[in-house]
Design an enzyme around this catalytic site. Structure first.
Site, PDB file in Angstrom:
ATOM      1  N   THR A   5       0.810  -1.219   0.000  1.00  0.00           N
ATOM      2  CA  THR A   5       0.000   0.000   0.000  1.00  0.00           C
ATOM      3  C   THR A   5       0.842   1.267   0.000  1.00  0.00           C
ATOM      4  O   THR A   5       0.559   2.216  -0.746  1.00  0.00           O
ATOM      5  CB  THR A   5      -0.927   0.016   1.230  1.00  0.00           C
ATOM      6  N   TYR A  23     -13.417  -4.412   0.645  1.00  0.00           N
ATOM      7  CA  TYR A  23     -14.672  -4.006   0.015  1.00  0.00           C
ATOM      8  C   TYR A  23     -15.767  -5.073   0.070  1.00  0.00           C
ATOM      9  O   TYR A  23     -16.906  -4.765   0.409  1.00  0.00           O
ATOM     10  CB  TYR A  23     -14.448  -3.546  -1.442  1.00  0.00           C
ATOM     11  N   TYR A  47      -1.983  -9.833   6.451  1.00  0.00           N
ATOM     12  CA  TYR A  47      -2.020  -8.393   6.731  1.00  0.00           C
ATOM     13  C   TYR A  47      -3.441  -8.009   7.120  1.00  0.00           C
ATOM     14  O   TYR A  47      -4.350  -8.040   6.292  1.00  0.00           O
ATOM     15  CB  TYR A  47      -1.549  -7.616   5.499  1.00  0.00           C
ATOM     16  N   ARG A  91      -8.598  -0.002   6.402  1.00  0.00           N
ATOM     17  CA  ARG A  91      -8.558   0.085   4.942  1.00  0.00           C
ATOM     18  C   ARG A  91      -9.494  -0.926   4.272  1.00  0.00           C
ATOM     19  O   ARG A  91     -10.044  -0.650   3.214  1.00  0.00           O
ATOM     20  CB  ARG A  91      -7.130  -0.157   4.433  1.00  0.00           C
ATOM     21  N   LYS A  93       1.034  -9.166   9.828  1.00  0.00           N
ATOM     22  CA  LYS A  93       1.222  -7.725  10.025  1.00  0.00           C
ATOM     23  C   LYS A  93      -0.085  -7.210  10.608  1.00  0.00           C
ATOM     24  O   LYS A  93      -1.105  -7.154   9.926  1.00  0.00           O
ATOM     25  CB  LYS A  93       1.535  -7.032   8.699  1.00  0.00           C
ATOM     26  N   ILE A 117       6.604  -3.468  10.078  1.00  0.00           N
ATOM     27  CA  ILE A 117       6.698  -3.070   8.676  1.00  0.00           C
ATOM     28  C   ILE A 117       6.344  -1.599   8.668  1.00  0.00           C
ATOM     29  O   ILE A 117       5.188  -1.219   8.818  1.00  0.00           O
ATOM     30  CB  ILE A 117       5.780  -3.915   7.785  1.00  0.00           C
TER      31      ILE A 117
END
Length: 295
Positions: free
Chosen positions: A48, A111, A137, A142, A166, A208
């Site tokens: 990202t 989404y 992740y 998000r 993550k 990260i």
């Protein structure tokens, strides 16, 4: 279980652009060199922070090849490979070029908001499609869906090459539950710069990092001090950067760190739409803080 090699300071590598919007490959390599020489333990590419959704297939391939060829195995490379179409990710894993890549980072589907069982089946299928180590992740801010601790631990137990997560949920109770119940060989990695200190204190093995693009030496020192049990000096470093953490994401990511790198003379302050540069007043405040920190 495959062992996790992604520990310490991982850099969520940005993609520099020139004023005309094209990828600035020279600045990218200059940045990678700076990070290698100042404490980076591994790189996370094409994720990202690298504005990957706005990159062409050809640009992604060239970035991957450049970084792999420049790093020459000196540190591990983690590469983003995720999305909300499970079949498409599996096809990419089977046909894509992963030369020089040591593992993949795969984000929770965004989404379409799958259930916990949907998340489990999605990542189980991805793990079965590759021999590479997989880092999950979880970033509900998000994606719109949070992968619960029980689902993470279930995947860690059932899939031998899922070696870590993550975690960017911002939920320290959830992080602690994963660390408490995870199998040996599976690790939690911070996905939030501002929470790295408390997460490593709880048992996470690194971060990260976004801010690590600009300040790898300082941030890697904090993590290494913690790993040695020297929490007081590590906490001092953490508190030095509190104001920067709050500014880093106020105008979106990677707008904050690109403004910082521009201020430091590494890159042009250019992003690709729909992202735009940091607002002037926030850039001025960031510049003031950097001067106070003597960076």
């Amino acid at each position: 279980m495959v062992q996790n090699i992604f520990k310490g300071l991982g850099i969520a590598l940005i993609t520099p652009f020139k004023e005309d919007g094209s990828v600035d490959y020279e600045s990218l390599i200059r940045l990678v060199d700076y990070q290698l020489n100042n404490g980076a333990d591994f790189f996370c590419i094409l994720a990202t922070t690298g504005e990957t959704p706005t990159l062409t297939k050809e640009e992604k391939q060239k970035i991957k090849d450049l970084v792999v060829d420049y790093v020459q195995g000196r540190v591990p490379i983690l590469m983003g490979c995720g999305g909300n179409n499970t079949a498409a990710i599996i096809e990419e894993l089977k046909t894509g070029d992963f030369r020089g890549v040591d593992g993949i980072l795969s984000v929770c589907p965004y989404y379409n908001k799958p259930s916990q069982e949907g998340l489990y089946q999605h990542f189980k299928a991805i793990a079965a499609a590759t021999t590479l180590p997989v880092i999950l992740y979880n970033v509900p801010g998000r994606t719109g869906v949070n992968m619960q601790a029980a689902t993470t631990v279930r995947l860690a137990r059932d899939c031998h090459n899922i070696v870590g997560i993550k975690e960017a949920s911002g939920n320290l109770e959830q992080v602690d539950e994963i660390i408490k119940n995870k199998p040996n060989g599976f690790d939690v990695i911070s996905g939030d710069d501002s929470l790295t200190f408390p997460m490593v204190s709880c048992g996470a093995v690194g971060v990260i990092s976004v801010i690590g693009n600009a300040l790898p030496k300082e941030f890697s020192r904090m993590i290494r001090l913690q790993m040695r049990g020297e929490y007081d000096p590590a906490r001092t470093i953490h508190h030095r950067f509190t104001d920067l953490f709050s500014l880093l994401f106020v105008d979106g990511n990677p707008a904050g760190v690109k403004a910082m790198l521009s201020e430091m003379g590494f890159i042009q302050n250019v992003l690709r739409l729909p992202l735009v540069p940091m607002r002037i007043n926030n850039m001025q405040r960031m510049s003031e803080i950097l001067k106070e920190l003597k960076i």
